[in-house]
Design a protein around this motif. Structure first.
Motif, mmCIF file in Angstrom:
data_model
loop_
_atom_site.group_PDB
_atom_site.id
_atom_site.type_symbol
_atom_site.label_atom_id
_atom_site.label_comp_id
_atom_site.label_asym_id
_atom_site.label_seq_id
_atom_site.Cartn_x
_atom_site.Cartn_y
_atom_site.Cartn_z
ATOM 1 N N ARG A 31 0.823 -1.211 0.000
ATOM 2 C CA ARG A 31 0.000 0.000 0.000
ATOM 3 C C ARG A 31 0.854 1.257 0.000
ATOM 4 O O ARG A 31 0.592 2.199 -0.739
ATOM 5 C CB ARG A 31 -0.917 -0.004 1.224
ATOM 6 N N ILE A 32 1.899 1.269 0.838
ATOM 7 C CA ILE A 32 2.749 2.452 0.914
ATOM 8 C C ILE A 32 3.452 2.685 -0.410
ATOM 9 O O ILE A 32 3.523 3.796 -0.905
ATOM 10 C CB ILE A 32 3.788 2.309 2.049
ATOM 11 N N ARG A 33 3.959 1.617 -1.030
ATOM 12 C CA ARG A 33 4.621 1.765 -2.313
ATOM 13 C C ARG A 33 3.659 2.288 -3.365
ATOM 14 O O ARG A 33 3.972 3.169 -4.149
ATOM 15 C CB ARG A 33 5.197 0.406 -2.755
ATOM 16 N N THR A 34 2.450 1.764 -3.366
ATOM 17 C CA THR A 34 1.440 2.212 -4.312
ATOM 18 C C THR A 34 1.122 3.684 -4.102
ATOM 19 O O THR A 34 1.018 4.447 -5.056
ATOM 20 C CB THR A 34 0.152 1.381 -4.166
ATOM 21 N N ARG A 35 0.948 4.092 -2.865
ATOM 22 C CA ARG A 35 0.665 5.500 -2.572
ATOM 23 C C ARG A 35 1.793 6.404 -3.047
ATOM 24 O O ARG A 35 1.560 7.461 -3.639
ATOM 25 C CB ARG A 35 0.446 5.687 -1.068
ATOM 26 N N GLU A 36 3.036 6.003 -2.813
ATOM 27 C CA GLU A 36 4.172 6.816 -3.232
ATOM 28 C C GLU A 36 4.220 6.949 -4.747
ATOM 29 O O GLU A 36 4.420 8.046 -5.285
ATOM 30 C CB GLU A 36 5.469 6.198 -2.710
ATOM 31 N N GLU A 37 4.040 5.846 -5.439
ATOM 32 C CA GLU A 37 4.096 5.880 -6.897
ATOM 33 C C GLU A 37 2.929 6.655 -7.481
ATOM 34 O O GLU A 37 3.088 7.420 -8.437
ATOM 35 C CB GLU A 37 4.136 4.455 -7.451
ATOM 36 N N ALA A 38 1.744 6.461 -6.910
ATOM 37 C CA ALA A 38 0.571 7.172 -7.408
ATOM 38 C C ALA A 38 0.715 8.673 -7.185
ATOM 39 O O ALA A 38 0.366 9.481 -8.054
ATOM 40 C CB ALA A 38 -0.685 6.651 -6.715
ATOM 41 N N ALA A 39 1.230 9.056 -6.029
ATOM 42 C CA ALA A 39 1.420 10.471 -5.737
ATOM 43 C C ALA A 39 2.450 11.087 -6.672
ATOM 44 O O ALA A 39 2.242 12.169 -7.232
ATOM 45 C CB ALA A 39 1.853 10.653 -4.281
ATOM 46 N N ARG A 40 3.568 10.400 -6.870
ATOM 47 C CA ARG A 40 4.594 10.935 -7.763
ATOM 48 C C ARG A 40 4.080 11.041 -9.194
ATOM 49 O O ARG A 40 4.352 12.015 -9.896
ATOM 50 C CB ARG A 40 5.841 10.050 -7.717
ATOM 51 N N HIS A 41 3.311 10.043 -9.615
ATOM 52 C CA HIS A 41 2.746 10.079 -10.959
ATOM 53 C C HIS A 41 1.804 11.274 -11.112
ATOM 54 O O HIS A 41 1.814 11.974 -12.135
ATOM 55 C CB HIS A 41 1.989 8.779 -11.233
ATOM 56 N N ALA A 42 1.001 11.546 -10.086
ATOM 57 C CA ALA A 42 0.051 12.658 -10.136
ATOM 58 C C ALA A 42 0.765 13.996 -10.245
ATOM 59 O O ALA A 42 0.406 14.842 -11.076
ATOM 60 C CB ALA A 42 -0.846 12.630 -8.900
ATOM 61 N N VAL A 43 1.795 14.219 -9.419
ATOM 62 C CA VAL A 43 2.479 15.513 -9.463
ATOM 63 C C VAL A 43 3.333 15.636 -10.722
ATOM 64 O O VAL A 43 3.510 16.739 -11.249
ATOM 65 C CB VAL A 43 3.322 15.761 -8.190
ATOM 66 N N GLN A 44 3.850 14.517 -11.224
ATOM 67 C CA GLN A 44 4.610 14.577 -12.473
ATOM 68 C C GLN A 44 3.711 15.033 -13.623
ATOM 69 O O GLN A 44 4.112 15.869 -14.432
ATOM 70 C CB GLN A 44 5.216 13.211 -12.794
ATOM 71 N N LEU A 45 2.496 14.499 -13.687
ATOM 72 C CA LEU A 45 1.562 14.925 -14.725
ATOM 73 C C LEU A 45 1.227 16.406 -14.576
ATOM 74 O O LEU A 45 1.194 17.151 -15.564
ATOM 75 C CB LEU A 45 0.283 14.088 -14.660
#
Length: 373
Positions: A31-45
């Protein structure tokens, strides 16, 4: 040309919104890894669509920062990491601090929301006798009837001159109102600069001194400042005049601090939002006043339920989409300086707050990224 730019912005926003609503990442991740990746993907976009040089985000949950990170570079020419202590201008998110400061003064008995501004600032007058009916609350919910923005000499580079705020009363003295005070809500920078002066008059302190004593110190927010404050300006993320120019601009400063001049780290801004989830900083009565939909009390309340701007006190919207449509109260405030852009979203019932700050970019995209996080 203006129509083409508008259509391009709308299309980009739709594409970004679609991208940010994509399904979560692979289920086999933790879950933590998913949250980190999802958050980074969102701000990158958000950064790529908005053309940001850098972007930092922080998520506050139940009393602590549980997630933070960034994308991009601190500088185009300096070899320095984009670390957690990097500061950004939060622009008009400063208005949320101003609203909280006024509510704190109400709790201290220095004023009330319905106190006429002219009683607190005897030198406040206008070329329209209706000004005497403007209350403190009307400054905070944008219903004062002021013309909106007569700001001069506020958006500066490496200059902490406060004349933009100091000269406001002189500018207003020759103005009329565009509406009866309290009739309806229309965004007003002048209203919040006037509220900054109210804070100073009611507290007997400089605006930032009171904010620090009443809000920042109790909230243990050590990474929030104003132009001219006691911090290293090199902590500010570098800003640029154009995508191709490698030369950093001088420090981006706003002389109307209570309207848009505050700097903060993403973690400090998210933590400030978190303090507005409970009664640690403000009373329940103050929080209820802050999060009420004051815009719905205007001329067309039956048509305002799904408005993009449902003003609270210091908030652009107190029922942000899509949270509001799913029974979750979401408070949102965006902010922009010349080169910094900010978004703050707070879910009081869930003890969550997220801040997304960027050098360059678009504040609306930051808010979309924050909603995704």
């Amino acid at each position: 040309m203006r129509i083409q730019h508008t259509l391009s912005a709308v299309l980009a926003g739709l594409l970004l919104a679609a991208a940010l609503s994509a399904p979560a990442l692979a289920a086999e991740d933790t879950r933590i890894r998913t949250r980190e990746e999802a958050a980074r993907h969102a701000v990158q976009l958000a950064a790529e669509y908005g053309g940001a040089d850098s972007i930092r985000y922080a998520l506050w949950e139940g009393g602590e920062i549980t997630l933070q990170g960034g994308w991009g570079v601190y500088s185009r020419s300096e070899n320095r990491a984009l670390t957690e202590d990097i500061l950004y201008g939060v622009g008009s998110v400063s208005k949320t601090y101003t609203a909280a400061a006024v509510l704190k003064l109400c709790e201290e008995g220095a004023l009330t929301l319905e106190t006429p501004v002219a009683e607190i600032l005897p030198e406040f007058c206008m070329a329209d006798e209706r000004y005497q009916s403007i209350t403190v609350r009307m400054l905070l919910d944008h219903s004062s009837g002021l013309m909106g923005d007569s700001t001069r000499n506020a958006f500066l580079f490496d200059d902490t001159d406060p004349q933009a705020a100091d000269a406001l009363l002189r500018r207003l003295a020759t103005q009329r109102l565009k509406a009866e005070p309290g009739a309806y809500c229309v965004y007003s920078n002048d209203g919040y600069t006037l509220a900054e002066l109210v804070v100073e008059a009611a507290s007997g302190m400089e605006y930032m001194d009171y904010v620090r004593a009443a809000l920042l110190a109790p909230g243990e927010l050590a990474d929030t400042f104003a132009p001219g404050g006691d911090f290293d300006p090199d902590r500010l993320a570098r800003t640029y005049a154009s995508p191709q120019d490698p030369r950093a601009l001088p420090q981006d400063t706003l002389g109307i601090v209570g309207t848009g001049g505050i700097y903060a780290t993403a973690a400090d801004l998210a933590s400030f939002g978190g303090l507005l989830c409970g009664t640690e900083l403000l009373s329940r009565a103050s929080l209820d006043a802050m999060t009420a939909d004051w815009a719905a009390r205007g001329l067309w309340p039956e048509d305002s339920a799904d408005d993009q701007l449902g003003y609270g006190l210091g908030w652009d919207n107190v029922h942000m989409f899509p949270f509001g449509q799913n029974g979750i109260q979401a408070l949102v405030k965006g902010g922009d300086t010349l080169r910094y852009h900010a978004g703050l979203i707070v879910l009081p019932e869930h003890d969550m707050a997220v801040a997304v700050l960027s050098s360059g970019g678009v504040s609306t995209y930051n808010q979309l990224a924050g909603a995704r996080i």
